[in-house]
Design a protein around this motif. Sequence first.
Motif, PDB file in Angstrom:
ATOM      1  N   GLY A 202      -8.687  -5.493   0.433  1.00  0.00           N
ATOM      2  CA  GLY A 202      -8.256  -4.971   1.724  1.00  0.00           C
ATOM      3  C   GLY A 202      -7.831  -6.069   2.677  1.00  0.00           C
ATOM      4  N   GLY A 214     -10.833   1.461   2.898  1.00  0.00           N
ATOM      5  CA  GLY A 214      -9.388   1.359   2.726  1.00  0.00           C
ATOM      6  C   GLY A 214      -8.821   0.111   3.348  1.00  0.00           C
ATOM      7  N   VAL A 329      -3.219  -2.051  -0.652  1.00  0.00           N
ATOM      8  CA  VAL A 329      -4.599  -2.255  -0.220  1.00  0.00           C
ATOM      9  C   VAL A 329      -5.076  -3.670  -0.548  1.00  0.00           C
ATOM     10  CG1 VAL A 329      -6.993  -1.566  -0.639  1.00  0.00           C
ATOM     11  CG2 VAL A 329      -5.227   0.171  -0.289  1.00  0.00           C
ATOM     12  N   LYS A 344      -2.491   2.905   0.512  1.00  0.00           N
ATOM     13  CA  LYS A 344      -3.109   3.698   1.574  1.00  0.00           C
ATOM     14  C   LYS A 344      -2.060   4.160   2.572  1.00  0.00           C
ATOM     15  CE  LYS A 344      -4.322  -0.254   4.545  1.00  0.00           C
ATOM     16  NZ  LYS A 344      -5.421  -0.995   5.204  1.00  0.00           N
TER      17      LYS A 344
END
Length: 408
Positions: A202, A214, A329, A344
């Motif tokens: 992330g 996320g 991500v 995402k």
Amino acid sequence: MKKLLYSALMLSCIGTFTACDDDRDDNPTLSDNANVEFVLNTPAYASSIVDLASSESVNLYCSQPEWGFPTAVNYITQVSLNGEYKISNETADADESGETKADYYALDPITSASLAIVPENLAAALTYLNGWEGDEDVPATEEIYVRIVATPSTNSSNGLSAQSVAKYAVTSNVVKFNVAPYYVELAPAPIELWYLVGANIGSASWSNGTDQIGNGLVPLEPIQNAEYDKKTGRGEIAITAYFDDEFKLINVPGNWEIQWAQGDAFGSFKKNDGGAGNIVVPSAGYYKVLLNTATDVLEITKAEEVKELGEISIAGSFNDWGDQPMTPVFSLTDDQKAHNHLWKYEFEATEDVELKFKTTGSWDTNWGTTTFPTGWGVNGGDNIPVAAGKYLILFDDITGYYTFITQE
């Protein structure tokens, strides 16, 4: 026999408000709970059989506990198979081994003017306690025991806090009666999730806050057609991704105490060991992270190279089926960013819509199916029905797995 999906058990009891002439509302004095009388009356039907499938309600009557001043009351109805009340459903569910079996079910606290127990709720409690798996397991009749635990409500003007109210709990006597039960299909527990967090996960900042799913946290995914424990939600979860830096796994966003980390060397992984280090793969590449939360076994193995599809978009009725690019991500370096396969998108719809996932600029590769809010899309599959709402969408173009996570 009825077969119903059930997600919350609730039984009811009533009392009327009473007052002591010597007590004042602005300076209440609670009676010692040992001196508070609380009676559950034996129902008139106790000598007969209550058919849960055909009854509209099962009525109980109890007195109002008198603690010394008027107060609303929380009632917890407890249903037992043997009348001993030794192990609650909460205690049994907390046992990770699954070996503890409850002999009574404590239902959610309520304050209600209704005297009627919903027969479906009682049938669901008995399904849980007996461990029935289908209609064929249910006996024609069953003897059951019921009692009620009452506490003053913290919503009234008694000045009690949630922490202090428990010591005033009073328990009624136990009543016994017979029912003709039926099977209720209980809703399974949600699948237990674990999250990747680390240097290329992330935001690449080891962010593990509750708002980082996320972003700094990447959830492992359920495996299609795998079985999960209905009571605990435990089983196998996995993700295949490109790793080029250090990471760990955590169970609770915002909490570092429950984690999987590396032992003496890669391949030796430890759970909840304060001395364990970050997980370091032998060389940059694709790896499959497979965690069995039922057996507490973590495996991280080299995976085959994955076809790189380029940018992924969502398209649907909300944008005339045009491309809406999703965001990668995994925070990989410029020369490795094509290895990202998890995407995402923050999505909001004011009405129900349909959408699919696709490669940007082409419909040759697209994913869809009929389930929501999670599922496994297949190439050329049906449009995904999405209910109006605000979501964080995660989509894995390797497995086709997607999840819509509701946002406030």
